[in-house]
Design a protein around this motif. Structure first.
Motif, PDB file in Angstrom:
ATOM      1  N   ALA A  40     -11.210 -21.396  -2.118  1.00 65.79           N
ATOM      2  CA  ALA A  40     -10.862 -20.430  -1.511  1.00 65.79           C
ATOM      3  C   ALA A  40      -9.760 -20.075  -2.642  1.00 65.79           C
ATOM      4  O   ALA A  40      -9.314 -21.237  -2.974  1.00 65.79           O
ATOM      5  N   SER A  41      -9.666 -18.999  -3.569  1.00 63.55           N
ATOM      6  CA  SER A  41      -8.148 -18.937  -4.689  1.00 63.55           C
ATOM      7  C   SER A  41      -6.854 -18.745  -3.913  1.00 63.55           C
ATOM      8  O   SER A  41      -6.399 -18.468  -2.426  1.00 63.55           O
ATOM      9  N   PHE A  42      -5.617 -19.682  -4.870  1.00 60.87           N
ATOM     10  CA  PHE A  42      -4.574 -19.040  -3.565  1.00 60.87           C
ATOM     11  C   PHE A  42      -3.860 -17.811  -3.441  1.00 60.87           C
ATOM     12  O   PHE A  42      -3.227 -17.597  -2.590  1.00 60.87           O
ATOM     13  N   ASP A  43      -4.127 -16.902  -4.109  1.00 62.26           N
ATOM     14  CA  ASP A  43      -4.381 -15.579  -4.281  1.00 62.26           C
ATOM     15  C   ASP A  43      -4.380 -14.908  -3.016  1.00 62.26           C
ATOM     16  O   ASP A  43      -4.118 -14.068  -2.470  1.00 62.26           O
ATOM     17  N   LEU A  44      -5.710 -15.169  -2.777  1.00 58.74           N
ATOM     18  CA  LEU A  44      -6.559 -15.046  -1.317  1.00 58.74           C
ATOM     19  C   LEU A  44      -5.951 -15.571  -0.326  1.00 58.74           C
ATOM     20  O   LEU A  44      -5.578 -15.395   1.124  1.00 58.74           O
ATOM     21  N   LEU A  45      -5.579 -17.344  -0.326  1.00 58.65           N
ATOM     22  CA  LEU A  45      -4.691 -17.883   0.234  1.00 58.65           C
ATOM     23  C   LEU A  45      -3.708 -16.763   0.976  1.00 58.65           C
ATOM     24  O   LEU A  45      -2.843 -17.008   1.991  1.00 58.65           O
ATOM     25  N   GLU A  46      -2.715 -17.347   0.245  1.00 57.79           N
ATOM     26  CA  GLU A  46      -1.236 -16.293   0.025  1.00 57.79           C
ATOM     27  C   GLU A  46      -1.412 -14.342   0.840  1.00 57.79           C
ATOM     28  O   GLU A  46      -0.947 -14.620   1.874  1.00 57.79           O
ATOM     29  N   LEU A  98       7.713 -23.239  -4.232  1.00 58.01           N
ATOM     30  CA  LEU A  98       7.149 -23.832  -3.261  1.00 58.01           C
ATOM     31  C   LEU A  98       6.728 -22.953  -2.056  1.00 58.01           C
ATOM     32  O   LEU A  98       6.407 -22.950  -1.021  1.00 58.01           O
ATOM     33  N   GLY A  99       6.911 -20.682  -2.235  1.00 55.66           N
ATOM     34  CA  GLY A  99       6.930 -20.098  -1.473  1.00 55.66           C
ATOM     35  C   GLY A  99       4.848 -20.219  -1.844  1.00 55.66           C
ATOM     36  O   GLY A  99       4.834 -20.106  -2.226  1.00 55.66           O
ATOM     37  N   LEU A 100       4.879 -19.745   0.564  1.00 49.92           N
ATOM     38  CA  LEU A 100       3.936 -19.046  -0.588  1.00 49.92           C
ATOM     39  C   LEU A 100       4.197 -18.041   1.655  1.00 49.92           C
ATOM     40  O   LEU A 100       4.135 -17.885   2.300  1.00 49.92           O
ATOM     41  N   PRO A 101       4.096 -16.669   0.767  1.00 48.50           N
ATOM     42  CA  PRO A 101       3.614 -16.163  -0.608  1.00 48.50           C
ATOM     43  C   PRO A 101       4.358 -16.059  -1.663  1.00 48.50           C
ATOM     44  O   PRO A 101       6.073 -16.966  -1.829  1.00 48.50           O
ATOM     45  N   ALA A 136      -2.270 -20.228   9.461  1.00 50.19           N
ATOM     46  CA  ALA A 136      -1.931 -19.864   8.146  1.00 50.19           C
ATOM     47  C   ALA A 136      -0.927 -20.813   7.678  1.00 50.19           C
ATOM     48  O   ALA A 136       0.395 -20.741   7.685  1.00 50.19           O
ATOM     49  N   THR A 137      -1.523 -21.178   6.605  1.00 49.07           N
ATOM     50  CA  THR A 137      -0.472 -22.294   5.940  1.00 49.07           C
ATOM     51  C   THR A 137       0.025 -21.932   4.673  1.00 49.07           C
ATOM     52  O   THR A 137      -1.017 -21.091   3.620  1.00 49.07           O
ATOM     53  N   CYS A 138       0.630 -22.910   3.053  1.00 46.56           N
ATOM     54  CA  CYS A 138       0.314 -23.182   1.754  1.00 46.56           C
ATOM     55  C   CYS A 138      -0.957 -22.958   1.274  1.00 46.56           C
ATOM     56  O   CYS A 138      -1.128 -22.415   1.186  1.00 46.56           O
ATOM     57  N   ASN A 139      -1.690 -23.246   2.018  1.00 47.50           N
ATOM     58  CA  ASN A 139      -3.233 -24.146   1.347  1.00 47.50           C
ATOM     59  C   ASN A 139      -4.049 -24.229   2.560  1.00 47.50           C
ATOM     60  O   ASN A 139      -5.526 -24.989   2.226  1.00 47.50           O
ATOM     61  N   ARG A 140      -4.132 -23.066   3.427  1.00 48.78           N
ATOM     62  CA  ARG A 140      -5.277 -23.401   4.074  1.00 48.78           C
ATOM     63  C   ARG A 140      -5.067 -22.217   5.518  1.00 48.78           C
ATOM     64  O   ARG A 140      -3.908 -21.616   5.232  1.00 48.78           O
ATOM     65  N   PHE A 141      -6.051 -21.235   5.564  1.00 48.75           N
ATOM     66  CA  PHE A 141      -6.802 -20.185   7.005  1.00 48.75           C
ATOM     67  C   PHE A 141      -7.620 -21.015   7.796  1.00 48.75           C
ATOM     68  O   PHE A 141      -8.774 -21.558   7.742  1.00 48.75           O
ATOM     69  N   GLU A 142      -7.236 -21.174   9.424  1.00 45.83           N
ATOM     70  CA  GLU A 142      -8.063 -21.382  10.105  1.00 45.83           C
ATOM     71  C   GLU A 142      -7.742 -20.996  10.877  1.00 45.83           C
ATOM     72  O   GLU A 142      -6.611 -20.007  11.528  1.00 45.83           O
TER      73      GLU A 142
END
Length: 439
Positions: free
Chosen positions: A12-18, A269-272, A45-51
């Motif tokens: 998944a793109s970082f935009d979608l994960l964000e 290092l932020g997400l968003p 929901a973290t900076c590089n994954r959604f579960e």
């Protein structure tokens, strides 16, 4: 039945994960209350994954997936089809394997990262607060936490893998000749900020300012012996390196804040995102965001990762064996109750027939011993059949021979070894791991 919807930096793109990192957690409580097909849900929901780990009320997997995708997409201002195309759906034993690997840092951008185990724990705590956990989800997440602690304390994966903070600083170090002479601005005062300070000081950084959009900079600066900044643009102007790690849902640093003609490294290092992506186009600015950092994530030391994955595989096998073994527990409990009811009736009859208390006591002792001996083999066999995936044979035999049926809503005991029953080294390892996560 447990299933998992998962999207990560791999698919998944970082935009979608964000976007999901903002909206998905807010949808977690409604997933269960607004759905007839879900008994429970834990959302990570973290900076590089959604579960999304889901406990389905029946076997309508498709409806559960659809309801979850619609809910998180709406909360994240995304199109459901876009979310559905980006998630993988896992079921059965794959759910256990996946969560154990995720919580142990084996599926992260940087293999072996230390932050993820704490994030998994907090996801469960949030689900508890929202009332969306179930006994099956509790058992799954508790054993995942136990497994990740074992991986962390008994393998070298933690040394092989590096946190995103340290990897970002390592990339910046190739452009910096002397950290001791580098002026650093830290934007943020959360747990990531504390980790960042430790990593900066490991590299010799001494001139560190901190700014907080929430106004917590003076308190944080006093705690960590830093200089508190009150004006963001002025602080940026006096810095060579800017590191952002806030929980703000909108960019904190805009291109105009950096447009002073000075060469500067910005680590977001932020997400968003904490830094507007257009900042990368400002002359003299080099922007390192999570997507850039992930591209440079190193391959872990093969032996360390192999050891960690073997530990995860072993933990998954034990978890599955325990679950299979316990599949016969309700029937075994019903059988033992049936036998002990008969025993109690026989003891009552003995008491009515014989007025001698000593004789009655001897009779009762003999009967209880006999029943214990007779129950031993069926109890052992029930567990053997359960482990072999043949638990239904045991249930069918009890029905055919004795007319005994398990209680339909019987609660299975947890396969998790309580902390008090673990060995001293295991308890010490747990305490150390908890302290590391908390830091």
């Amino acid at each position: 039945m447990l299933i998992c919807l998962t999207a990560s930096h791999r698919n998944a793109s970082f935009d979608l994960l964000e976007r999901l990192s903002i909206g998905a957690p807010t949808a977690a409580s409604r997933l269960v209350t607004d759905s007839d097909v879900l008994d429970g849900a834990v959302v990570l929901a973290t900076c590089n994954r959604f579960e999304a780990y889901l406990d389905i009320a029946g076997d309508d997997r498709d409806s559960a997936v659809s309801a979850t995708v619609d809910a998180v997409a709406t909360a994240s201002d995304l199109v459901p089809a876009e979310v559905l195309d980006s998630v993988s759906v896992l079921g059965g034993g794959d759910v256990v394997q996946h969560l154990f690997a995720v919580s142990s840092g084996l599926e992260s951008v940087v293999v072996g990262e230390t932050e993820i185990s704490g994030q998994v724990r907090r996801a469960l705590e949030d689900a508890r607060a929202n009332g969306t956990t179930t006994s099956d989800l509790e058992r799954l997440f508790q054993e995942a936490a136990h497994t990740s602690r074992g991986v962390k304390t008994r393998t070298r994966i933690g040394a092989a893998g590096r946190s995103l903070v340290r990897l970002g600083l390592e990339l910046a170090s190739s452009r910096i000749t002397d950290w001791a002479q580098t002026r650093v601005l830290l934007v943020g005062t959360g747990s990531y900020a504390a980790t960042t300070i430790a990593a900066l000081r490991d590299r010799g950084a001494e001139n560190i300012q901190v700014f907080s959009p929430s106004g917590r900079a003076p308190w944080f600066a006093a705690k960590h012996d830093l200089v508190a900044a009150t004006d963001l643009r002025r602080a940026i102007g006096s810095s060579d390196v800017v590191i952002t790690c806030t929980s703000s849902e909108v960019p904190v640093v805009e291109p105009a804040d950096l447009d002073d003609g000075q060469r500067r490294i910005v680590i977001d290092l932020g997400l968003p995102r904490n830094v507007d992506p257009d900042a990368a186009g400002v002359e003299g600015v080099e922007l390192l965001d999570l997507e850039t950092i992930s591209i440079h994530a190193p391959i872990a030391e093969l032996n360390a990762e192999s050891e960690a994955r073997q530990m995860v595989d072993d933990a998954v096998s034990r978890f599955r064996a325990q679950a299979l073994e316990q599949s016969t527990t309700p029937a075994l409990v019903a059988f033992r109750k049936h036998v002990f009811d008969i025993l109690d009736d026989e003891i009552d009859r003995a008491k009515r027939r014989d007025a001698d208390p000593e004789s009655v006591e001897q009779t009762e002792r003999a009967l209880r011993h006999l029943v214990g001996v007779l129950l031993h083999r069926p109890s052992v066999r029930a567990r053997e059949l359960g482990r072999a995936g043949r638990g239904e044979e045991f249930v069918g035999a009890l029905d055919a021979l004795f007319g005994v049926h398990p209680e339909p809503e019987a609660e299975l005991p947890s396969p998790i070894v309580p902390l008090a029953e673990r060995t001293a080294p295991e308890r010490a390892a747990t305490d150390r791991a908890d302290e590391a996560d908390a830091s």
